[in-house]
Write a protein that holds these residues in place. Structure first.
Motif, mmCIF file in Angstrom:
data_model
loop_
_atom_site.group_PDB
_atom_site.id
_atom_site.type_symbol
_atom_site.label_atom_id
_atom_site.label_comp_id
_atom_site.label_asym_id
_atom_site.label_seq_id
_atom_site.Cartn_x
_atom_site.Cartn_y
_atom_site.Cartn_z
ATOM 1 N N GLY A 91 49.664 65.235 60.387
ATOM 2 C CA GLY A 91 50.579 65.225 59.256
ATOM 3 C C GLY A 91 49.950 64.721 57.971
ATOM 4 O O GLY A 91 50.660 64.171 57.113
ATOM 5 N N LEU A 92 48.647 64.919 57.805
ATOM 6 C CA LEU A 92 47.924 64.385 56.655
ATOM 7 C C LEU A 92 47.293 65.503 55.833
ATOM 8 O O LEU A 92 47.121 66.631 56.314
ATOM 9 N N THR A 93 46.912 65.169 54.617
ATOM 10 C CA THR A 93 46.118 66.023 53.747
ATOM 11 C C THR A 93 44.937 65.204 53.234
ATOM 12 O O THR A 93 44.917 63.964 53.387
ATOM 13 N N PRO A 94 43.929 65.840 52.615
ATOM 14 C CA PRO A 94 42.814 65.055 52.067
ATOM 15 C C PRO A 94 43.251 63.951 51.120
ATOM 16 O O PRO A 94 42.596 62.907 51.042
ATOM 17 N N ALA A 95 44.345 64.134 50.421
ATOM 18 C CA ALA A 95 44.816 63.102 49.496
ATOM 19 C C ALA A 95 45.241 61.820 50.210
ATOM 20 O O ALA A 95 45.289 60.745 49.599
ATOM 21 N N ASP A 96 45.532 61.915 51.522
ATOM 22 C CA ASP A 96 45.948 60.741 52.290
ATOM 23 C C ASP A 96 44.765 59.929 52.807
ATOM 24 O O ASP A 96 44.953 58.825 53.329
ATOM 25 N N VAL A 97 43.556 60.479 52.695
ATOM 26 C CA VAL A 97 42.372 59.819 53.250
ATOM 27 C C VAL A 97 41.784 58.866 52.218
ATOM 28 O O VAL A 97 41.413 59.276 51.103
ATOM 29 N N ALA A 98 41.689 57.598 52.590
ATOM 30 C CA ALA A 98 41.194 56.580 51.657
ATOM 31 C C ALA A 98 39.674 56.554 51.590
ATOM 32 O O ALA A 98 39.101 56.223 50.543
ATOM 33 N N THR A 99 38.999 56.894 52.704
ATOM 34 C CA THR A 99 37.559 56.668 52.795
ATOM 35 C C THR A 99 36.886 57.871 53.461
ATOM 36 O O THR A 99 37.338 58.335 54.511
ATOM 37 N N TRP A 100 35.788 58.314 52.859
ATOM 38 C CA TRP A 100 35.015 59.440 53.381
ATOM 39 C C TRP A 100 33.613 58.962 53.723
ATOM 40 O O TRP A 100 32.930 58.374 52.882
ATOM 41 N N VAL A 101 33.190 59.214 54.961
ATOM 42 C CA VAL A 101 31.865 58.820 55.438
ATOM 43 C C VAL A 101 31.103 60.092 55.780
ATOM 44 O O VAL A 101 31.407 60.763 56.763
ATOM 45 N N VAL A 102 30.127 60.436 54.937
ATOM 46 C CA VAL A 102 29.386 61.690 55.065
ATOM 47 C C VAL A 102 27.913 61.376 55.304
ATOM 48 O O VAL A 102 27.340 60.511 54.622
ATOM 49 N N HIS A 103 27.311 62.059 56.253
ATOM 50 C CA HIS A 103 25.897 61.801 56.518
ATOM 51 C C HIS A 103 25.071 62.159 55.289
ATOM 52 O O HIS A 103 25.418 63.065 54.519
ATOM 53 N N ALA A 104 23.988 61.419 55.082
ATOM 54 C CA ALA A 104 23.205 61.516 53.849
ATOM 55 C C ALA A 104 22.319 62.752 53.863
ATOM 56 O O ALA A 104 21.086 62.672 53.936
ATOM 57 N N GLY A 105 22.938 63.919 53.765
ATOM 58 C CA GLY A 105 22.206 65.174 53.865
ATOM 59 C C GLY A 105 21.468 65.569 52.609
ATOM 60 O O GLY A 105 20.636 66.476 52.652
ATOM 61 N N GLY A 106 21.777 64.932 51.492
ATOM 62 C CA GLY A 106 21.106 65.250 50.241
ATOM 63 C C GLY A 106 22.120 65.477 49.139
ATOM 64 O O GLY A 106 23.312 65.703 49.391
ATOM 65 N N PRO A 107 21.680 65.440 47.882
ATOM 66 C CA PRO A 107 22.609 65.578 46.750
ATOM 67 C C PRO A 107 23.414 66.871 46.777
ATOM 68 O O PRO A 107 24.611 66.864 46.458
#
Length: 356
Positions: free
Chosen positions: A265-281
């Motif tokens: 029941g969520l959308t991206p706007a509900d997500v407080a924190t994003w953890v993304v692997h450091a794949g590059g700029p």
């Protein structure tokens, strides 16, 4: 639902400035002035300022065979695996013999028995621990590892599961390869290890855990197998790294993230924190554009890239540890872990900080 208790990370040796690494390995890759100029430009644009490496810089000239590199992977990788296993268990407040299931992932070296088998005697895991070594998930292995331990604990809710990742990317060094893909990779990847401890919902430590694991999702994008991965040669692992990889992520990611969040029941706007692997700029930009994220949403991921480079499967786990040390997300907040690997594949994990 399973619960995450602790994340531990380790890096080999002191950090090397990016310029120092470039100067040392450039002559080993090419003697062509134009390709050396390209190397310097690509390394400067990588977003990486420093990296930790398994060997002293002067020893990379001796990496001329797969066998030599793999022997070093086993020697150095075992030490890092022991270090992060102990660190994660200490953070979780659990003894080694509490671990019931162990998933080990790496894409930078191979062995049978795999490195995780040695942890039984070196760290004190039980001889009857259920082990699952994994090879081939690449940078997605950290997120996929959390997801697969989560799956195990759904069926064994009173048990303890552990993920251990060891990636010594520098040992895949290919002397004499001045392809653009290798020039980019030689400036992007660093070495490191990480471990995560999770428990099932019926384990005594489930209450008071740092994060609840709400759900996971995997995505595999057909027709992209040649964009990211290894060509296995006599000299070892030769990188496949296509310029179109960020576009692939931009095309597919929003649908996968949306599907995972919609289940709750969520959308991206509900997500407080994003953890993304450091794949590059360019990977960061693709993620931000696909999901419409604010400019500072990937700040911790970008900081990890700057400080240690892309640690392959261990990268997203280091970013997760850095994020948790900052106290993010706040109580009740949602966090999405994501990483991309060969296939091209995406692995996503949705977590929530308990409300109280």
């Amino acid at each position: 639902m399973p619960h995450l208790l602790a994340v531990g990370g380790a890096l080999p040796g002191p950090p090397h400035a990016q310029q120092e690494v470039t100067a040392a390995i450039g002559p080993l890759l090419t003697d062509d002035r134009h390709r050396l100029d390209a190397l310097h430009r690509l390394h400067a644009a990588s977003g990486v300022m420093s990296r930790h490496l398994a060997l002293p810089l002067e020893e990379y000239r001796d990496l001329t065979s797969f066998g030599r590199a793999n022997d070093l992977f086993l020697r150095e990788g075992r030490l890092l695996a022991e270090e992060v296993t102990r660190a994660a268990l200490a953070g979780a407040g659990l003894p080694p013999d509490a671990v019931d299931f162990l998933l080990f992932t790496s894409v930078t070296g191979i062995s049978a028995p795999s490195i995780d088998a040695g942890l039984v005697s070196s760290v004190g895991l039980r001889p009857d621990v259920r082990r699952m070594p994994s090879f081939g998930l690449g940078c997605a292995g950290g997120a996929a590892g959390i997801a697969r331990v989560h799956d195990y604990l759904l069926g064994h809710p009173d048990q303890v599961g552990m993920l251990v990742s060891v990636e010594l990317c520098s040992l895949t060094f290919q002397a004499g390869d001045d392809s653009t893909a290798n020039l980019v990779a030689s400036g992007l990847f660093g070495d490191g290890a990480a471990a995560v401890v999770l428990v099932g919902d019926e384990h005594p430590r489930a209450r008071g855990a740092d994060l609840d694991v709400l759900g996971t999702r995997s995505g595999l994008y057909p027709g992209t197998a040649d964009q990211l991965g290894w060509h296995v040669r006599d000299s070892g692992f030769e990188i496949m790294l296509a310029a179109g990889l960020p576009e692939t992520i931009s095309t597919h990611l929003a649908a996968d993230v949306g599907a995972l969040l919609a289940e709750h029941g969520l959308t991206p706007a509900d997500v407080a924190t994003w953890v993304v692997h450091a794949g590059g700029p360019r990977i960061f930009d693709a993620v931000s554009d696909a999901l419409g994220l604010p400019e500072d949403a990937l700040a911790v991921s970008r900081e990890s890239l700057t400080a240690v480079g892309n640690l392959s499967s261990a990268s997203v786990l280091h970013v997760l540890a850095d994020t948790l040390r900052r106290g993010d997300p706040a109580a009740g907040g949602y966090l999405v872990v994501m990483a991309f690997g060969p296939g091209v594949s995406a692995e996503l994990v949705l977590l929530q900080r308990p409300a109280g």
